[in-house]
Design a protein around this motif. Structure first.
Motif, PDB file in Angstrom:
ATOM      1  N   GLN A 222       0.700  -1.145   0.001  1.00 36.37           N
ATOM      2  CA  GLN A 222      -0.013   0.017  -0.045  1.00 36.37           C
ATOM      3  C   GLN A 222       0.862   1.264  -0.090  1.00 36.37           C
ATOM      4  O   GLN A 222       0.425   2.347  -0.983  1.00 36.37           O
ATOM      5  CB  GLN A 222      -0.869   0.056   1.144  1.00 36.37           C
ATOM      6  N   HIS A 223       1.800   1.308   0.867  1.00 34.18           N
ATOM      7  CA  HIS A 223       2.946   2.611   0.805  1.00 34.18           C
ATOM      8  C   HIS A 223       3.363   2.717  -0.779  1.00 34.18           C
ATOM      9  O   HIS A 223       3.532   3.733  -1.245  1.00 34.18           O
ATOM     10  CB  HIS A 223       3.980   2.405   1.771  1.00 34.18           C
ATOM     11  N   LEU A 224       3.860   1.603  -1.259  1.00 37.43           N
ATOM     12  CA  LEU A 224       4.366   1.391  -2.597  1.00 37.43           C
ATOM     13  C   LEU A 224       3.478   2.236  -3.628  1.00 37.43           C
ATOM     14  O   LEU A 224       3.634   2.626  -4.424  1.00 37.43           O
ATOM     15  CB  LEU A 224       4.853   0.104  -2.964  1.00 37.43           C
ATOM     16  N   ALA A 225       2.043   1.856  -3.345  1.00 38.09           N
ATOM     17  CA  ALA A 225       0.953   2.157  -4.589  1.00 38.09           C
ATOM     18  C   ALA A 225       0.918   3.766  -4.213  1.00 38.09           C
ATOM     19  O   ALA A 225       0.758   4.447  -5.376  1.00 38.09           O
ATOM     20  CB  ALA A 225      -0.224   1.311  -4.252  1.00 38.09           C
ATOM     21  N   LEU A 226       0.853   4.006  -2.983  1.00 37.61           N
ATOM     22  CA  LEU A 226       0.653   5.554  -2.793  1.00 37.61           C
ATOM     23  C   LEU A 226       2.134   6.205  -3.373  1.00 37.61           C
ATOM     24  O   LEU A 226       1.909   7.567  -3.815  1.00 37.61           O
ATOM     25  CB  LEU A 226       0.501   5.921  -1.205  1.00 37.61           C
ATOM     26  N   GLY A 227       3.160   5.702  -3.158  1.00 37.82           N
ATOM     27  CA  GLY A 227       4.342   6.467  -3.383  1.00 37.82           C
ATOM     28  C   GLY A 227       4.441   6.533  -4.925  1.00 37.82           C
ATOM     29  O   GLY A 227       4.836   7.524  -5.500  1.00 37.82           O
ATOM     30  N   GLN A 228       3.985   5.653  -5.721  1.00 39.47           N
ATOM     31  CA  GLN A 228       4.163   5.818  -7.190  1.00 39.47           C
ATOM     32  C   GLN A 228       3.048   6.886  -7.625  1.00 39.47           C
ATOM     33  O   GLN A 228       3.274   7.379  -8.400  1.00 39.47           O
ATOM     34  CB  GLN A 228       3.840   4.474  -7.730  1.00 39.47           C
ATOM     35  N   ALA A 229       1.777   6.534  -6.907  1.00 34.32           N
ATOM     36  CA  ALA A 229       0.798   7.727  -7.125  1.00 34.32           C
ATOM     37  C   ALA A 229       1.112   9.061  -7.035  1.00 34.32           C
ATOM     38  O   ALA A 229       1.060   9.969  -7.922  1.00 34.32           O
ATOM     39  CB  ALA A 229      -0.526   7.172  -6.498  1.00 34.32           C
TER      40      ALA A 229
ATOM     41  N   TYR B 289       4.402  10.098  -6.977  1.00 34.96           N
ATOM     42  CA  TYR B 289       5.347  10.395  -7.608  1.00 34.96           C
ATOM     43  C   TYR B 289       4.722  10.743  -9.281  1.00 34.96           C
ATOM     44  O   TYR B 289       5.239  11.740  -9.837  1.00 34.96           O
ATOM     45  CB  TYR B 289       6.237   9.272  -7.879  1.00 34.96           C
ATOM     46  N   SER B 290       3.929   9.920  -9.580  1.00 32.49           N
ATOM     47  CA  SER B 290       3.320  10.266 -11.031  1.00 32.49           C
ATOM     48  C   SER B 290       2.544  11.515 -11.177  1.00 32.49           C
ATOM     49  O   SER B 290       2.498  12.216 -12.165  1.00 32.49           O
ATOM     50  CB  SER B 290       2.271   9.246 -11.256  1.00 32.49           C
ATOM     51  N   ALA B 291       2.086  12.111  -9.944  1.00 35.51           N
ATOM     52  CA  ALA B 291       1.593  13.324  -9.867  1.00 35.51           C
ATOM     53  C   ALA B 291       2.328  14.648  -9.664  1.00 35.51           C
ATOM     54  O   ALA B 291       1.735  15.615  -9.464  1.00 35.51           O
ATOM     55  CB  ALA B 291       0.362  13.236  -8.788  1.00 35.51           C
TER      56      ALA B 291
ATOM     57  N   LEU C  73       6.414  15.141  -5.167  1.00 38.68           N
ATOM     58  CA  LEU C  73       7.627  14.298  -4.817  1.00 38.68           C
ATOM     59  C   LEU C  73       8.126  14.189  -3.288  1.00 38.68           C
ATOM     60  O   LEU C  73       8.539  12.980  -2.815  1.00 38.68           O
ATOM     61  CB  LEU C  73       8.999  15.069  -5.252  1.00 38.68           C
ATOM     62  N   ASP C  74       7.631  15.077  -2.419  1.00 39.73           N
ATOM     63  CA  ASP C  74       7.646  14.877  -1.003  1.00 39.73           C
ATOM     64  C   ASP C  74       7.028  13.771  -0.113  1.00 39.73           C
ATOM     65  O   ASP C  74       7.423  12.824   0.556  1.00 39.73           O
ATOM     66  CB  ASP C  74       7.455  16.176  -0.240  1.00 39.73           C
ATOM     67  N   GLU C  75       5.682  13.743  -1.022  1.00 39.91           N
ATOM     68  CA  GLU C  75       4.903  12.698  -0.492  1.00 39.91           C
ATOM     69  C   GLU C  75       5.042  11.172  -1.201  1.00 39.91           C
ATOM     70  O   GLU C  75       5.021  10.345  -0.176  1.00 39.91           O
ATOM     71  CB  GLU C  75       3.194  12.848  -0.868  1.00 39.91           C
ATOM     72  N   ALA C  76       5.831  11.208  -2.352  1.00 34.20           N
ATOM     73  CA  ALA C  76       6.376   9.908  -2.749  1.00 34.20           C
ATOM     74  C   ALA C  76       7.464   9.488  -2.104  1.00 34.20           C
ATOM     75  O   ALA C  76       7.571   8.319  -1.642  1.00 34.20           O
ATOM     76  CB  ALA C  76       6.638  10.352  -4.070  1.00 34.20           C
ATOM     77  N   ALA C  77       8.499  10.293  -1.554  1.00 34.13           N
ATOM     78  CA  ALA C  77       9.531   9.959  -0.822  1.00 34.13           C
ATOM     79  C   ALA C  77       9.125   9.620   0.568  1.00 34.13           C
ATOM     80  O   ALA C  77       9.635   8.544   1.248  1.00 34.13           O
ATOM     81  CB  ALA C  77      10.407  11.309  -0.665  1.00 34.13           C
TER      82      ALA C  77
END
Length: 158
Positions: free
Chosen positions: A51-58, A60-62, A65-69
């Motif tokens: 779930q963290h990875l799915a959110l990170g990718q989402a 990042y795609s949007a 960057l801070d939220e992705a990291a």
């Protein structure tokens, strides 16, 4: 006309490989959106690595960057060998122009899953950006070797 170095040819391979990866990502868009929605409904302390990875990718795609990291860091905290978490961290660093940090993250990712061709591709690009052409050539050669073996990226999800 100047002859292209091995690293430059490798970068062309990188770009072609990334186009294929993006097409693959679009094909799995519905499943990804569902996973993101599910993760968003889960309290952060109860989220799985996946779930963290799915959110990170989402994120990042949007372009968040801070939220992705932060999401990638949470995935890595759950599983320090999360190749996908380290890849997202590397992608964020690459977007910020921090090539040393991108290389470090991509190297951690390749150590976690040495069979993933895409990680060698990204590592090679970072090496090339840092002027380390010989090492970049080796990473691109490894990418081509792994690609010929038709290795499918392993899932990290836990």
């Amino acid at each position: 006309m100047r002859q292209l170095s091995g690293a430059m040819l490798g970068l062309l391979v990188v770009l072609a490989g990334m186009q294929g990866a993006h097409a693959q990502q679009r094909a799995s868009g519905d499943a990804h959106r569902s996973a993101v929605q599910n993760a968003e409904r889960t309290p952060p302390s109860r989220r799985t690595e996946r779930q963290h990875l799915a959110l990170g990718q989402a994120h990042y795609s949007a372009g968040r960057l801070d939220e992705a990291a932060q999401a990638a860091d949470a995935a890595i905290k759950r599983n320090p060998a999360s190749a996908e978490g380290w890849r997202i961290r590397g992608d964020v660093a690459r977007e910020r122009g921090d090539w040393p940090a991108a290389l470090k993250a991509y190297e951690r990712a390749t150590r976690s899953d040495p069979r993933r061709a895409d990680l060698e591709l990204l590592r090679g690009q970072a090496l090339m950006e840092l002027g380390r052409e010989r090492e970049a050539d080796q990473a691109f050669a490894r990418y081509r070797s792994l690609q010929h073996m038709q290795v499918v990226p392993a899932g990290d999800g836990k």
